[in-house]
Enzyme design. Sequence first.
Site, mmCIF file in Angstrom:
data_model
loop_
_atom_site.group_PDB
_atom_site.id
_atom_site.type_symbol
_atom_site.label_atom_id
_atom_site.label_comp_id
_atom_site.label_asym_id
_atom_site.label_seq_id
_atom_site.Cartn_x
_atom_site.Cartn_y
_atom_site.Cartn_z
ATOM 1 N N TYR A 24 0.685 -1.318 -0.028
ATOM 2 C CA TYR A 24 0.006 0.036 -0.163
ATOM 3 C C TYR A 24 0.781 1.197 -0.086
ATOM 4 O O TYR A 24 0.243 2.306 0.044
ATOM 5 C CB TYR A 24 -0.988 -0.127 1.237
ATOM 6 C CG TYR A 24 -1.958 -1.032 1.119
ATOM 7 C CD1 TYR A 24 -2.975 -1.312 -0.126
ATOM 8 C CD2 TYR A 24 -1.736 -2.050 2.163
ATOM 9 C CE1 TYR A 24 -3.639 -2.154 0.240
ATOM 10 C CE2 TYR A 24 -2.709 -3.239 2.092
ATOM 11 C CZ TYR A 24 -3.864 -3.389 1.140
ATOM 12 O OH TYR A 24 -4.855 -4.340 0.930
ATOM 13 N N HIS A 101 -8.835 1.992 -5.473
ATOM 14 C CA HIS A 101 -8.056 1.034 -5.070
ATOM 15 C C HIS A 101 -6.595 1.567 -4.861
ATOM 16 O O HIS A 101 -6.081 1.814 -6.042
ATOM 17 C CB HIS A 101 -8.224 -0.232 -5.172
ATOM 18 C CG HIS A 101 -9.386 -0.907 -5.028
ATOM 19 N ND1 HIS A 101 -9.917 -1.355 -3.777
ATOM 20 C CD2 HIS A 101 -10.629 -1.029 -5.805
ATOM 21 C CE1 HIS A 101 -11.275 -1.531 -3.903
ATOM 22 N NE2 HIS A 101 -11.623 -1.258 -5.151
HETATM 23 C C1 DQA Z 1 -7.638 -2.077 -0.926
HETATM 24 C C2 DQA Z 1 -7.598 -3.519 -1.793
HETATM 25 C C3 DQA Z 1 -8.444 -4.522 -0.831
HETATM 26 O O1 DQA Z 1 -8.421 -5.716 -1.585
HETATM 27 C C4 DQA Z 1 -8.222 -4.383 0.545
HETATM 28 O O2 DQA Z 1 -8.917 -5.338 1.393
HETATM 29 C C5 DQA Z 1 -7.909 -3.053 1.316
HETATM 30 C C6 DQA Z 1 -7.483 -2.080 0.591
HETATM 31 C C7 DQA Z 1 -6.729 -1.114 -1.812
HETATM 32 O O3 DQA Z 1 -6.904 0.025 -1.838
HETATM 33 O O4 DQA Z 1 -5.663 -1.491 -2.608
HETATM 34 O O5 DQA Z 1 -8.218 -2.980 2.339
HETATM 35 O O6 DQA Z 1 -9.020 -1.711 -1.163
#
Ligand code: DQA
Length: 146
Positions: A24, A101
């Site tokens: 992330y 995302h």
């Molecule tokens: C997310 C991707 C999702 O699969 C995950 O559960 C998250 C973050 C992203 O921003 O990449 O919590 O939404």
Amino acid sequence: MSKPIYVLNGPNLNLLGEREPEIYGSSTLDDVRAACEARAASFGREVVFRQSNHEGDLVSWLQEARSKAGGVVLNAAAYGHTSVALHDALKMVSLPVIDCHLSNPDARESFRHHSYVALAAKGVVSGFGVISYELAVEAACRLAAD
Ligand code: DQA
């Protein structure tokens, strides 16, 4: 006066920067907020930026957005993969909704490949880290009618 873009964030995103940074990134949620505000400002709009670890909060904020927002950027995080309640709430939002995302869920575990949010969204931006939010906010601003 243009309505604001609602940028809504789901569970565990409050720990952005500490949480699995190899996936992330190192930016915090405050960094994401600042990037969203800057991009919205370049379109003359403000952002209402919120995060909750509770599914019902996201449902309530989507209901609020129906009358108060020009568009919605939603990173429902894990709830995107599980929540029929969010899907149903989105079905009542007749505004541009962008599913956003940081990572690219389609390139990850198979349980991340299904999205109840994407099924009800105008479009999806994923895989670009904080840039995903900037692109999503830009799309919401450009598609917003009010
Ligand atoms: C997310 C991707 C999702 O699969 C995950 O559960 C998250 C973050 C992203 O921003 O990449 O919590 O939404």
